[in-house]
Structures are given as C-alpha cells and as structure tokens.
Design a protein around this motif. Sequence first.
Motif, mmCIF file in Angstrom:
data_model
loop_
_atom_site.group_PDB
_atom_site.id
_atom_site.type_symbol
_atom_site.label_atom_id
_atom_site.label_comp_id
_atom_site.label_asym_id
_atom_site.label_seq_id
_atom_site.Cartn_x
_atom_site.Cartn_y
_atom_site.Cartn_z
ATOM 1 N N TYR A 46 1.246 -0.888 -0.092
ATOM 2 C CA TYR A 46 -0.035 -0.158 -0.354
ATOM 3 C C TYR A 46 0.726 1.710 0.146
ATOM 4 C CZ TYR A 46 -3.598 3.561 1.624
ATOM 5 O OH TYR A 46 -4.020 4.899 1.239
ATOM 6 N N ARG A 47 1.756 1.528 0.963
ATOM 7 C CA ARG A 47 2.748 2.344 0.840
ATOM 8 C C ARG A 47 3.107 2.637 -0.536
ATOM 9 N NH1 ARG A 47 4.673 1.956 5.637
ATOM 10 N NH2 ARG A 47 4.220 3.563 6.862
ATOM 11 N N LEU A 89 0.859 4.202 -2.938
ATOM 12 C CA LEU A 89 0.412 5.692 -2.715
ATOM 13 C C LEU A 89 1.536 6.253 -2.799
ATOM 14 C CD1 LEU A 89 -1.373 7.492 -1.213
ATOM 15 C CD2 LEU A 89 0.159 6.716 1.445
ATOM 16 N N THR A 135 1.184 7.006 -6.871
ATOM 17 C CA THR A 135 0.282 7.354 -6.927
ATOM 18 C C THR A 135 0.691 8.769 -6.407
ATOM 19 O OG1 THR A 135 -1.638 5.705 -6.745
ATOM 20 C CG2 THR A 135 -2.804 7.885 -6.847
#
Length: 314
Positions: free
Chosen positions: A279-280, A283, A286
């Motif tokens: 997820y990091r 993120l 993104t």
Amino acid sequence: MKPPPFAYHRPRSVEEAARLLAELGEGAKVIAGGQSLVPLMNFRLAGPDHLVDVNGLAGLEHVRVGDDAVEVGATVRTADLLRDPAVAEAHPLLAAATGWIAHPVIRNRGTVCGSLAHADPAAELPAVLALLDGGVEAVAWRAGALARRSLAAAELFLGPFETSLAPDELVVAARFPRLAPGTGWAMDELARRHGDYAVAGVVLTVTADGRGTPTGGRAAYLSCAPTPVVVDLGPVLAEAGGPAGDGGAPASPALDRAVYDLVAGALSPTGDIHATAGYRRHLAATLTVRSLGPALSRARASADARGTTGEVTR
C-alpha cells in the motif's frame, strides 16, 4: 514522564559550543527547539549526559536569500521560515514544505537544521534537501581551532535517525538551492490525521521548455525508506514529449502509467502498523502521478515568465 538526569550547558558563542562538544564527547547532545529530542528523553529512548543549548548563540538566527540558494541558520524556527515573505518569493517549494510539518505549536519551536540533523525518514525537510541536492555546514573544535566542513544531502543521511555528522560536530546552517527557470514543483503526502507523520509523501520538481514540453524531473520520497529516496523521472517525462495540456500535464494516460510503474519499481518500503509495504508503494506512486500536473503547470509558467522578460524572475 520525566527524562533521565543530565547536565545543562548554555554556551555564549559557536566556538564555546564546539569546544564543549569536543570535551563532553558522545554523551552530549545539542538542543535548540527540542521537538524531537525532548520526547525521546521523556520516553527514556534517549539519555544524554549533557545537553548543549545553542539558542543563545549569535549568528545562527539568519535566513539569507541568495541568487542560487536559501541559507538557513541553526536556530531558525520552522514557523519563521514559513512566514518569511522573501523565502516564499524566492523558494516557494521550501516555503510550502514547511507548511506540511506537524502543527503550529511544533513549528513554533522546532528548527530547520534540527530536523535535518535528526534525520527522521518520515520528515519533510530531509526529503526536500535531498531533492534539491542541498547540504549543511557543520563546525567542530579540532586542534585548538574551529574547523568547518560542508556535507551534501547525499552523504549526510545514513539511516533512520543516523547521519554522517561526528558526535562533536554542530550544524550551523543548511543550504537549499533555488529552482532554475523553467522548473515547477509540487508536494503531496497522506497522513492518518492532519499534522501526523505521513504514511507516504513525495516532493518533486519538473522542468519544461517554453512550449510546456517536459524535459526532466526528480522526485524525493518520505516514509518510504530508511533515508530520503530520490528517483529520476527524466527518462519517462522526456519520452512523453508533446505540449502540456490544459492542466499543465501531458494529456496522456500512458505517461501516468509509465510514471507510476517507474516509481513503484524504484521504491522498496517496509510495512508497519500504519500501512503494508504494498500500500505504501502504491500510495507513493499515486501521489507522484497526482503531483505531475501542478508541477508542470508551474514549470510552464516559469518558462513563460523567462521568455517574456528575458531574465529570471525572483
């Protein structure tokens, strides 16, 4: 919570502070704002035998806006930098980055150089310094005289809360190079609560020619590695070609995907209680894609201003 016992020293000059640090050795710590050190002491995660307070030292409270860089003295508070109109005009990226730091009460006491010396990989200013290829100036008492040396960001940060500064060295200033004409910038991060350390964050610069075509770019990441990570976006941006769209970014979903893949492939974050590694990484990539538009828009405006006036605007 109370800190362990320590001896307190308040030198009256940089020379006296350097001599003290040399005499006291590794058991001494420098304190200015204390926003990082004092909580660590209260939690008994740090226990220096001596604190050397540099707040009263003359000559360390300056902010100098030069033609090529902004120099910040060791006792300058983050809030002072944020409120400085000369810094906002000459180096809007640096001014904006200080606004992301913690909360007003922290910015009112915490110092710019203290944040750099603390080397927290989740902090904003180390990432900015790395992105700009800036550095710090340090002094130490050697062979009966004050010795100075400059450390570039690339050699300063070694790991989480670890720098290449010697125990007896005192950071007296930080140098943030200014952006060249035709360079735009952007910064973005995500935290669980406003003012908290970021789960991931990015600060980036993009260069463009007079037509708005991207010609290069760099991005630095916080909370994604033991030290700030700098990724070269230039090859992907240059390959995109073409003029910028209405939002300042090349109207190409393919470019967004290429930038995303480049960043995701370059970062190897770790997971923790706040986010998984995957997820990091997602993120950070993104946030980079989301920041391209504002950065290119500013780059195009900067290039247009130079072309219109024939000189660099300040």
